[in-house]
Design an enzyme around this catalytic site. Sequence first.
Site, PDB file in Angstrom:
ATOM      1  CB  SER A   1      -0.963  -0.036   1.190  1.00  0.00           C
ATOM      2  OG  SER A   1      -1.952   0.952   1.084  1.00  0.00           O
TER       3      SER A   1
ATOM      4  CG  HIS B   1      -5.306  -2.134  -0.793  1.00  0.00           C
ATOM      5  ND1 HIS B   1      -4.359  -1.923  -1.768  1.00  0.00           N
ATOM      6  CD2 HIS B   1      -4.859  -1.460   0.305  1.00  0.00           C
ATOM      7  CE1 HIS B   1      -3.396  -1.170  -1.296  1.00  0.00           C
ATOM      8  NE2 HIS B   1      -3.660  -0.879  -0.031  1.00  0.00           N
TER       9      HIS B   1
END
Length: 541
Positions: free
Chosen positions: A204, A464
């Site tokens: 991320s 994610h």
Amino acid sequence: MSNIITWAMCATTIGIWCPENDPIVQLPNGKIRGVNHGNYLSFESIPYAEPPIGKNRFEAPKPYSGKWLGIRDATKPSVTCIQWDEFYDKKDLTHGVEDCLLINVYTPSLSSEKPYNVLINIHGGAFMYGNAIEDKIDLLMKNRQLVIVKMNYRLGVMGFLSTADEVITGNFGLKDQRLALEWTKANIAAFNGNPEKMTVIGESAGSTAVHFQMLNKRFENLATSAISFSGTALSDWGIDGHAAEKAVAVAKYLNCPTDSSSSIKKCLQSKDAADIVRTSKEFQKNNIVPYSPSILFSPVVEPKTAQNAFITEKPETIIRNGKSAEIPWLASVMRDEGAIPCAEYMKKDSNGVEIIEQLNERWTELAPINFCLNNVVEDSELPAYTNKLKQQYMGDKRFNAENYFLFQKFCTDVIIENGVKKAWALHKKYTKSPVYGYMYDNPPPSGIGNLLANRSDINFGTAHDSDTSLIFNSESGIAAFPENQQKMSSHFVEMIENFCLTGTLQFGSCKFVENSSKTKGFLAMHITNDSCQSVNADQLP
């Protein structure tokens, strides 16, 4: 040979003193004592920089110069850098401390015959939150093959505030990371690590940070390879296009003068750190989703005249001009990245209606800020640009539960996937070192999308963090994962280990294609529950 004999005696002789049972390491600053966890030794909370407080606030980090007598306690997990954390379960989302620039080292042994290759992890958290201890290392340490390093770095307003000039230059969090990498290079041999074999990874914002580190040639001297899990410097949120405005706003919120950057800096250096961090909430008012936008302060392009500048050109320009580090790089994307943060729009309001419906009236108002579109085009062009994107992904359909996955695809592309694919293409064309990629397409039974939406009746897909959760989120081994995820966890851990140890990339039985300027198109691995194959990036789902 003496190390081998000592280790054998430790393992077989009762009463002999063993360095592994009371692990002590000599550093230039003094000795530190760690903890033996059975299959690895930990040394935590080691200072690598001077405290970023007082006159050091909003300055590039300085190497730690302190000395200590006796043996320093390195047995306790490192503190958290002060932050505005949307996942913090308290009324006040501010927590942590300002004096936080610490590094943690985990080694299988101090006395093996050969030094271990090194894996350095940069944590994620939207450049706003997170800490060095949150990513669990048990699976990666199971085979006792790598030294692992994790660091804290400044976050949010403390790490990325910028007046877009030479006064508050910004990028302090990235500069912290680089100093931590330099500390590792200089000191890792003391932990039986090999400073000539270091791989840097991140997920991320940590993934984006890894890519930013690659945009500096000095990185070639610090790392031999790198992995970016879901995020690059080419994401729309990678470069803050409104940093100076935000710096002025922070100063105003704290009643600081705003007549000059120097006035802002001097005043903010005198304020309580927690009060500065709490200004984050002011940027999230009048929104339909709590704590949105989640990325408030991010990296900037610094003036060429700035001291200790991290980058002075746009990321794309650096890559095109051949100025990025020449090391093998793997960058990944999840099929449904956009579930974070966009699943939160599927929460229901007090009337039982999904929040997403409010976008029908407020799209052109909210989209530029919440999805960082204001970093892409000029303010005058934003209404036309946001409406163009709406038409591209939604057509004439309304924002509602029925059409949610059209909206999620927009979030996937704009927040992560477009940046990753652009980075794949640019590095393949303009760098000489190998570039690898994969898309993970294997939805877990439930995930963070369900947490954000506060509902279990929707599968938000391969969101994610779907891959890295199988690498870092377990203290009790692979058996802690659902059965259909256990095989994937093993393959991901082996993939990382082999990349660190041999430089080769393989997922299960599937070998990654080594993309370069000589290969046609970009071939990325498409990983599903029952297959993995290399396909052209344009053909990924």
